[in-house]
Scaffold this motif. Structure first.
Motif, PDB file in Angstrom:
ATOM      1  N   GLY A 126       0.789  -1.231   0.000  1.00  0.00           N
ATOM      2  CA  GLY A 126       0.000   0.000   0.000  1.00  0.00           C
ATOM      3  C   GLY A 126       0.816   1.273   0.000  1.00  0.00           C
ATOM      4  N   GLU A 127       2.126   1.170  -0.220  1.00  0.00           N
ATOM      5  CA  GLU A 127       2.973   2.362  -0.174  1.00  0.00           C
ATOM      6  C   GLU A 127       3.403   2.839  -1.555  1.00  0.00           C
ATOM      7  N   GLY A 128       2.823   2.287  -2.600  1.00  0.00           N
ATOM      8  CA  GLY A 128       3.056   2.773  -3.951  1.00  0.00           C
ATOM      9  C   GLY A 128       4.171   2.058  -4.674  1.00  0.00           C
ATOM     10  N   GLY A 129       4.155   2.261  -6.001  1.00  0.00           N
ATOM     11  CA  GLY A 129       5.165   1.641  -6.835  1.00  0.00           C
ATOM     12  C   GLY A 129       4.834   0.202  -7.167  1.00  0.00           C
ATOM     13  N   THR A 130       5.818  -0.494  -7.685  1.00  0.00           N
ATOM     14  CA  THR A 130       5.647  -1.893  -8.032  1.00  0.00           C
ATOM     15  C   THR A 130       5.984  -2.774  -6.829  1.00  0.00           C
ATOM     16  N   ASP A 131       5.797  -4.069  -7.018  1.00  0.00           N
ATOM     17  CA  ASP A 131       6.145  -4.972  -5.925  1.00  0.00           C
ATOM     18  C   ASP A 131       7.660  -5.029  -5.730  1.00  0.00           C
ATOM     19  N   ALA A 132       8.411  -4.621  -6.737  1.00  0.00           N
ATOM     20  CA  ALA A 132       9.860  -4.487  -6.561  1.00  0.00           C
ATOM     21  C   ALA A 132      10.162  -3.377  -5.552  1.00  0.00           C
ATOM     22  N   HIS A 133       9.421  -2.272  -5.650  1.00  0.00           N
ATOM     23  CA  HIS A 133       9.597  -1.192  -4.674  1.00  0.00           C
ATOM     24  C   HIS A 133       9.279  -1.684  -3.265  1.00  0.00           C
ATOM     25  N   ARG A 134       8.245  -2.499  -3.149  1.00  0.00           N
ATOM     26  CA  ARG A 134       7.923  -3.062  -1.832  1.00  0.00           C
ATOM     27  C   ARG A 134       9.071  -3.907  -1.310  1.00  0.00           C
ATOM     28  N   LEU A 135       9.651  -4.720  -2.199  1.00  0.00           N
ATOM     29  CA  LEU A 135      10.772  -5.566  -1.798  1.00  0.00           C
ATOM     30  C   LEU A 135      11.961  -4.719  -1.351  1.00  0.00           C
ATOM     31  N   PHE A 136      12.265  -3.663  -2.100  1.00  0.00           N
ATOM     32  CA  PHE A 136      13.397  -2.807  -1.738  1.00  0.00           C
ATOM     33  C   PHE A 136      13.145  -2.123  -0.394  1.00  0.00           C
ATOM     34  N   ARG A 137      11.926  -1.673  -0.175  1.00  0.00           N
ATOM     35  CA  ARG A 137      11.581  -1.056   1.123  1.00  0.00           C
ATOM     36  C   ARG A 137      11.765  -2.064   2.252  1.00  0.00           C
ATOM     37  N   HIS A 138      11.305  -3.282   2.013  1.00  0.00           N
ATOM     38  CA  HIS A 138      11.427  -4.327   3.044  1.00  0.00           C
ATOM     39  C   HIS A 138      12.889  -4.597   3.372  1.00  0.00           C
ATOM     40  N   ILE A 139      13.722  -4.669   2.359  1.00  0.00           N
ATOM     41  CA  ILE A 139      15.144  -4.950   2.565  1.00  0.00           C
ATOM     42  C   ILE A 139      15.798  -3.841   3.374  1.00  0.00           C
ATOM     43  N   VAL A 140      15.542  -2.599   3.011  1.00  0.00           N
ATOM     44  CA  VAL A 140      16.142  -1.472   3.739  1.00  0.00           C
ATOM     45  C   VAL A 140      15.631  -1.424   5.172  1.00  0.00           C
ATOM     46  N   ASN A 141      14.338  -1.580   5.356  1.00  0.00           N
ATOM     47  CA  ASN A 141      13.759  -1.517   6.703  1.00  0.00           C
ATOM     48  C   ASN A 141      14.222  -2.665   7.592  1.00  0.00           C
ATOM     49  N   SER A 142      14.549  -3.801   6.984  1.00  0.00           N
ATOM     50  CA  SER A 142      15.004  -4.956   7.761  1.00  0.00           C
ATOM     51  C   SER A 142      16.510  -4.922   8.014  1.00  0.00           C
ATOM     52  N   GLY A 143      17.211  -3.967   7.378  1.00  0.00           N
ATOM     53  CA  GLY A 143      18.648  -3.848   7.582  1.00  0.00           C
ATOM     54  C   GLY A 143      19.487  -4.782   6.719  1.00  0.00           C
ATOM     55  N   HIS A 144      18.879  -5.447   5.761  1.00  0.00           N
ATOM     56  CA  HIS A 144      19.613  -6.391   4.903  1.00  0.00           C
ATOM     57  C   HIS A 144      20.210  -5.636   3.706  1.00  0.00           C
ATOM     58  N   THR A 145      20.895  -4.539   3.993  1.00  0.00           N
ATOM     59  CA  THR A 145      21.344  -3.641   2.927  1.00  0.00           C
ATOM     60  C   THR A 145      22.657  -4.059   2.277  1.00  0.00           C
ATOM     61  N   SER A 146      23.247  -5.166   2.720  1.00  0.00           N
ATOM     62  CA  SER A 146      24.444  -5.653   2.020  1.00  0.00           C
ATOM     63  C   SER A 146      24.125  -5.949   0.558  1.00  0.00           C
ATOM     64  N   THR A 147      22.866  -6.241   0.268  1.00  0.00           N
ATOM     65  CA  THR A 147      22.471  -6.531  -1.111  1.00  0.00           C
ATOM     66  C   THR A 147      22.534  -5.291  -1.999  1.00  0.00           C
ATOM     67  N   LEU A 148      22.612  -4.114  -1.406  1.00  0.00           N
ATOM     68  CA  LEU A 148      22.713  -2.875  -2.182  1.00  0.00           C
ATOM     69  C   LEU A 148      24.159  -2.513  -2.501  1.00  0.00           C
ATOM     70  N   GLU A 149      25.088  -3.281  -1.981  1.00  0.00           N
ATOM     71  CA  GLU A 149      26.504  -3.000  -2.235  1.00  0.00           C
ATOM     72  C   GLU A 149      26.907  -3.328  -3.673  1.00  0.00           C
ATOM     73  N   HIS A 150      26.045  -3.995  -4.402  1.00  0.00           N
ATOM     74  CA  HIS A 150      26.360  -4.358  -5.782  1.00  0.00           C
ATOM     75  C   HIS A 150      26.066  -3.218  -6.758  1.00  0.00           C
ATOM     76  N   ILE A 151      25.498  -2.135  -6.247  1.00  0.00           N
ATOM     77  CA  ILE A 151      25.171  -0.976  -7.089  1.00  0.00           C
ATOM     78  C   ILE A 151      26.169   0.124  -6.740  1.00  0.00           C
ATOM     79  N   THR A 152      26.974   0.541  -7.704  1.00  0.00           N
ATOM     80  CA  THR A 152      28.045   1.492  -7.418  1.00  0.00           C
ATOM     81  C   THR A 152      27.916   2.765  -8.249  1.00  0.00           C
ATOM     82  N   PHE A 153      28.545   3.826  -7.729  1.00  0.00           N
ATOM     83  CA  PHE A 153      28.543   5.133  -8.387  1.00  0.00           C
ATOM     84  C   PHE A 153      29.947   5.730  -8.289  1.00  0.00           C
ATOM     85  N   THR A 154      30.405   6.329  -9.367  1.00  0.00           N
ATOM     86  CA  THR A 154      31.704   6.994  -9.382  1.00  0.00           C
ATOM     87  C   THR A 154      31.498   8.477  -9.678  1.00  0.00           C
ATOM     88  N   PHE A 155      32.052   9.337  -8.813  1.00  0.00           N
ATOM     89  CA  PHE A 155      31.846  10.777  -8.892  1.00  0.00           C
ATOM     90  C   PHE A 155      33.147  11.516  -9.187  1.00  0.00           C
TER      91      PHE A 155
END
Length: 238
Positions: free
Chosen positions: A68-97
Motif C-alpha cells: 500500500g505504499e506505492g510503486g511496483t512490488d519491486a519497490h515493496r521488496l526494496f523497502r522491506h530490505i532497507v527496513n530490515s537492515g539487509h542492505t548488504s544486497t545494495l553493495e552491488h550498485i556502485t557510483f563513481t563521482f
C-alpha cells in the motif's frame, strides 16, 4: 563545489538481451533495480542469479506493490530490505563521482568513510607556485563575510607567498606543502556502493554536520536520484 557522476552500475549487454529485452516492464525499471532484485532474490530463491530477472521479473516489476505504499512490488521488496537492515544486497550498485573544488578540511572528514575508494589530486606532484600552470593554490572560503573574509583572503595570500618562497629556496613540493592550509582546494574521484553512500548521507546531511560536507552529501544524492529515482526514499538523515 562541483559534483558530477562519471559512471554507475549498468547491465551487461549479454544479461540485458537474455533477461530484460522485450519485457513488459523494461521501460519502467532501471539497471540498478535489476541488479538489486538479482542480489536480493538470490538470497531466497532456488533460481540462479542470472535467471532471476527473467523468471521473476514480471512478478516484481509487473505488479503493484502489496504494502500500500506505492510503486511496483519491486519497490515493496526494496523497502522491506532497507527496513530490515539487509542492505548488504545494495553493495552491488556502485557510483563513481568527480568531486571538484572542495577543501582539504572536507577531504579529512570524507576519508573517515572507509568503504569509499578515492583518487585525490596530489599536492606533491601538482605544482602550486604562483608562476606555475595552476597559478597558485585555490582555496575554499568558509562562511565568513565582510572584514573577516577580507582578512581570511590576506592569510591565504600569505600562505601562498610562504609556499612560493620555500620553493624558490629549493624546498621540494612535498615539504613546501606543509605551509598550505586546510582551506586549500582539491579535486578527487570517489567511488562508493549504494549502501555506503546511504550511510554517508545519513551522517553527513544532519544539521550538526559541517556545512561543506553537508553540501557534498546533498549533491551526491541529487545525481544518484537522477539516474536511479527509486533510491530517493532511502536517503534519510540520522
Amino acid at each position: 563545489m562541483d559534483v558530477k557522476l562519471l559512471a554507475h552500475t549498468r547491465l551487461s549487454d549479454e544479461f540485458y538481451q537474455s533477461a530484460v529485452n522485450g519485457s513488459t516492464y523494461e521501460e519502467d525499471a532501471t539497471d540498478g533495480q535489476f541488479v538489486a532484485l538479482s542480489a536480493i532474490r538470490t538470497c531466497y530463491s532456488h533460481n540462479k542469479p542470472s535467471e532471476i530477472v527473467d523468471l521473476e521479473g514480471e512478478r516484481y516489476f509487473g505488479k503493484m506493490a502489496t504494502d500500500g505504499e506505492g510503486g511496483t512490488d519491486a519497490h515493496r521488496l526494496f523497502r522491506h530490505i532497507v527496513n530490515s537492515g539487509h542492505t548488504s544486497t545494495l553493495e552491488h550498485i556502485t557510483f563513481t563521482f568527480s568531486i571538484e573544488g572542495v577543501s582539504r578540511s572536507l577531504l579529512a572528514q570524507l576519508t573517515r568513510h572507509r568503504h569509499f575508494s578515492y583518487s585525490v589530486q596530489s599536492q606533491r606532484f601538482v605544482r602550486l607556485e604562483t608562476d606555475s600552470k595552476s597559478g597558485g593554490f585555490d582555496y575554499i572560503t568558509p562562511r565568513i563575510y565582510g572584514d573577516e573574509a577580507e582578512r581570511f583572503n590576506e592569510m591565504m595570500k600569505q600562505a601562498q607567498d610562504n609556499y612560493d618562497e620555500l620553493r624558490r629556496l629549493g624546498v621540494p613540493a612535498e615539504d613546501a606543502r606543509f605551509v598550505l592550509p586546510n582551506a586549500a582546494a582539491c579535486n578527487l574521484v570517489l567511488t562508493g556502493n549504494l549502501r555506503s553512500i546511504l550511510e554517508f548521507y545519513g551522517k553527513r546531511s544532519a544539521k550538526q554536520a559541517q556545512w561543506e560536507i553537508r553540501e557534498l552529501a546533498e549533491q551526491m544524492k541529487a545525481v544518484i536520484v537522477r539516474v536511479e529515482p527509486w533510491t530517493e526514499a532511502f536517503f534519510k538523515t540520522n
